[in-house]
Design a protein around this motif. Sequence first.
Motif, PDB file in Angstrom:
ATOM      1  N   THR A   1      -2.188 -22.991  27.979  1.00  0.00           N
ATOM      2  CA  THR A   1      -2.496 -22.356  26.706  1.00  0.00           C
ATOM      3  C   THR A   1      -1.366 -21.392  26.360  1.00  0.00           C
ATOM      4  O   THR A   1      -0.463 -21.161  27.163  1.00  0.00           O
ATOM      5  N   ILE A   2      -1.455 -20.787  25.203  1.00  0.00           N
ATOM      6  CA  ILE A   2      -0.436 -19.817  24.797  1.00  0.00           C
ATOM      7  C   ILE A   2      -0.342 -18.676  25.808  1.00  0.00           C
ATOM      8  O   ILE A   2       0.750 -18.176  26.089  1.00  0.00           O
ATOM      9  N   GLU A   3      -1.468 -18.299  26.407  1.00  0.00           N
ATOM     10  CA  GLU A   3      -1.442 -17.229  27.409  1.00  0.00           C
ATOM     11  C   GLU A   3      -0.669 -17.656  28.650  1.00  0.00           C
ATOM     12  O   GLU A   3      -0.050 -16.827  29.308  1.00  0.00           O
ATOM     13  N   GLY A   4      -0.716 -18.925  28.979  1.00  0.00           N
ATOM     14  CA  GLY A   4      -0.030 -19.435  30.158  1.00  0.00           C
ATOM     15  C   GLY A   4       1.430 -19.755  29.917  1.00  0.00           C
ATOM     16  O   GLY A   4       2.194 -19.915  30.861  1.00  0.00           O
ATOM     17  N   LEU A   5       1.821 -19.860  28.658  1.00  0.00           N
ATOM     18  CA  LEU A   5       3.225 -20.153  28.346  1.00  0.00           C
ATOM     19  C   LEU A   5       4.091 -18.978  28.770  1.00  0.00           C
ATOM     20  O   LEU A   5       5.078 -19.143  29.473  1.00  0.00           O
ATOM     21  N   SER A   6       3.708 -17.779  28.348  1.00  0.00           N
ATOM     22  CA  SER A   6       4.397 -16.558  28.763  1.00  0.00           C
ATOM     23  C   SER A   6       3.664 -15.365  28.178  1.00  0.00           C
ATOM     24  O   SER A   6       3.693 -15.147  26.972  1.00  0.00           O
TER      25      SER A   6
ATOM     26  N   PRO B   1      11.475 -19.440  25.397  1.00  0.00           N
ATOM     27  CA  PRO B   1      12.450 -19.601  24.306  1.00  0.00           C
ATOM     28  C   PRO B   1      11.821 -19.873  22.935  1.00  0.00           C
ATOM     29  O   PRO B   1      12.338 -19.388  21.923  1.00  0.00           O
ATOM     30  N   VAL B   2      10.739 -20.615  22.878  1.00  0.00           N
ATOM     31  CA  VAL B   2      10.096 -20.850  21.578  1.00  0.00           C
ATOM     32  C   VAL B   2       9.558 -19.540  21.020  1.00  0.00           C
ATOM     33  O   VAL B   2       9.766 -19.218  19.846  1.00  0.00           O
ATOM     34  N   GLN B   3       8.901 -18.752  21.846  1.00  0.00           N
ATOM     35  CA  GLN B   3       8.384 -17.466  21.386  1.00  0.00           C
ATOM     36  C   GLN B   3       9.518 -16.550  20.929  1.00  0.00           C
ATOM     37  O   GLN B   3       9.424 -15.909  19.876  1.00  0.00           O
TER      38      GLN B   3
ATOM     39  N   ASN C   1      11.930 -14.310  12.567  1.00  0.00           N
ATOM     40  CA  ASN C   1      10.919 -13.700  11.696  1.00  0.00           C
ATOM     41  C   ASN C   1       9.979 -14.762  11.125  1.00  0.00           C
ATOM     42  O   ASN C   1       9.636 -14.746   9.950  1.00  0.00           O
ATOM     43  N   VAL C   2       9.567 -15.685  11.972  1.00  0.00           N
ATOM     44  CA  VAL C   2       8.721 -16.795  11.540  1.00  0.00           C
ATOM     45  C   VAL C   2       7.260 -16.398  11.374  1.00  0.00           C
ATOM     46  O   VAL C   2       6.656 -16.710  10.355  1.00  0.00           O
ATOM     47  N   PRO C   3       6.634 -15.711  12.344  1.00  0.00           N
ATOM     48  CA  PRO C   3       5.200 -15.426  12.202  1.00  0.00           C
ATOM     49  C   PRO C   3       4.891 -14.578  10.976  1.00  0.00           C
ATOM     50  O   PRO C   3       5.581 -13.601  10.696  1.00  0.00           O
ATOM     51  N   GLN C   4       3.866 -14.973  10.268  1.00  0.00           N
ATOM     52  CA  GLN C   4       3.391 -14.195   9.127  1.00  0.00           C
ATOM     53  C   GLN C   4       2.003 -13.676   9.477  1.00  0.00           C
ATOM     54  O   GLN C   4       1.888 -12.707  10.188  1.00  0.00           O
ATOM     55  N   CYS C   5       0.946 -14.371   9.065  1.00  0.00           N
ATOM     56  CA  CYS C   5      -0.396 -13.896   9.422  1.00  0.00           C
ATOM     57  C   CYS C   5      -0.660 -14.118  10.903  1.00  0.00           C
ATOM     58  O   CYS C   5      -1.439 -13.411  11.512  1.00  0.00           O
ATOM     59  N   GLY C   6      -0.015 -15.108  11.499  1.00  0.00           N
ATOM     60  CA  GLY C   6      -0.079 -15.327  12.933  1.00  0.00           C
ATOM     61  C   GLY C   6      -1.145 -16.281  13.419  1.00  0.00           C
ATOM     62  O   GLY C   6      -1.130 -16.669  14.581  1.00  0.00           O
ATOM     63  N   TYR C   7      -2.075 -16.693  12.565  1.00  0.00           N
ATOM     64  CA  TYR C   7      -3.185 -17.510  13.039  1.00  0.00           C
ATOM     65  C   TYR C   7      -2.721 -18.862  13.583  1.00  0.00           C
ATOM     66  O   TYR C   7      -3.204 -19.317  14.609  1.00  0.00           O
ATOM     67  N   CYS C   8      -1.770 -19.480  12.941  1.00  0.00           N
ATOM     68  CA  CYS C   8      -1.295 -20.805  13.351  1.00  0.00           C
ATOM     69  C   CYS C   8      -0.265 -20.750  14.474  1.00  0.00           C
ATOM     70  O   CYS C   8       0.013 -21.765  15.118  1.00  0.00           O
ATOM     71  N   ILE C   9       0.315 -19.600  14.714  1.00  0.00           N
ATOM     72  CA  ILE C   9       1.461 -19.475  15.611  1.00  0.00           C
ATOM     73  C   ILE C   9       1.183 -19.937  17.044  1.00  0.00           C
ATOM     74  O   ILE C   9       2.020 -20.627  17.629  1.00  0.00           O
ATOM     75  N   PRO C  10       0.051 -19.623  17.673  1.00  0.00           N
ATOM     76  CA  PRO C  10      -0.157 -20.137  19.031  1.00  0.00           C
ATOM     77  C   PRO C  10      -0.115 -21.664  19.098  1.00  0.00           C
ATOM     78  O   PRO C  10       0.527 -22.236  19.981  1.00  0.00           O
ATOM     79  N   GLY C  11      -0.774 -22.330  18.156  1.00  0.00           N
ATOM     80  CA  GLY C  11      -0.765 -23.793  18.150  1.00  0.00           C
ATOM     81  C   GLY C  11       0.612 -24.358  17.876  1.00  0.00           C
ATOM     82  O   GLY C  11       1.044 -25.323  18.515  1.00  0.00           O
ATOM     83  N   ILE C  12       1.318 -23.767  16.928  1.00  0.00           N
ATOM     84  CA  ILE C  12       2.676 -24.218  16.617  1.00  0.00           C
ATOM     85  C   ILE C  12       3.588 -23.992  17.815  1.00  0.00           C
ATOM     86  O   ILE C  12       4.404 -24.847  18.166  1.00  0.00           O
ATOM     87  N   THR C  13       3.456 -22.849  18.456  1.00  0.00           N
ATOM     88  CA  THR C  13       4.267 -22.539  19.633  1.00  0.00           C
ATOM     89  C   THR C  13       4.050 -23.577  20.725  1.00  0.00           C
ATOM     90  O   THR C  13       5.008 -24.070  21.337  1.00  0.00           O
ATOM     91  N   MET C  14       2.799 -23.922  20.969  1.00  0.00           N
ATOM     92  CA  MET C  14       2.498 -24.902  22.016  1.00  0.00           C
ATOM     93  C   MET C  14       3.013 -26.289  21.651  1.00  0.00           C
ATOM     94  O   MET C  14       3.541 -27.008  22.501  1.00  0.00           O
TER      95      MET C  14
END
Length: 183
Positions: A72-77, A83-85, A92-105
Motif C-alpha cells: 500500500t502507499i504506507e508500505g511504499l515509503s 522516487p515517485v513520491q 508540485n503535482v498533488p492538489q487535493c491529494g485524494y487520488c495521489i496514493p492510487g496514482i503513486t502506486m
Amino acid sequence: MTRLTVNNEAVEYRMAPDTPLLWALRDASNLTGTKYGCGTGSCGACTVDVDGRAVRSCQLTLKAAEGAFVTTIEGLSRERAHPVQLALIAGNVPQCGYCIPGITMAAAALLKHDPAPSEAAIAAAITNICRCGIYPRLIEAIQRAGRAIRGDERLPPAPRPGIEPADAARLVPALDPTRSGRR
C-alpha cells in the motif's frame, strides 16, 4: 481466513472471502492511505501493488488475493522517499491529494517494469481519475521518477511528514487562532 503479505508483514484476515481487499486494508489493517473512491474500479483511488501489478483493491476479493504480496502507499515509503513520491512533490503535482496514493502506486508499479516510460505508456498505465487536472505535471513527474530510478537524475528530499499545529501557524499566519484578522 485469508493469508496475505501486506507491506512485508504476514497478515491473516478473518473476514468473509468475498470482502474486497480495500476494506480489509482500511478496516482491519487501518491502512487508510488506500482510498475508497467509486467502488467500481473506475477511479483508481484504491490502487495498490499486488505481486508487482497495479490493482484496484475495491475489485479484488480477499479470496482472490490469497497468498499475494500487497504493498500500500504506507508500505511504499512512510518517509515519502520513494522516487515517485519525491518526483510528485518536486513537480508540485498533488492538489487535493485524494487520488495521489492510487496514482503513486500505479506509477511505482509501472516504473518497476518500465523505468523509461513514454507518454503513451504512462497514459495507458495511469488510468486513475484526478478531478484537479494534474495530468500534464503528472507525466513529467513520472518520467522524472524514472530518471531517478535509473540514476540519471537526483531528486530533492521531501519535507518531513507531519507538522505541529504551532509550526503550521507560524509558517501560515492565517492558521494562527490568536490572530483575528486585526493588525
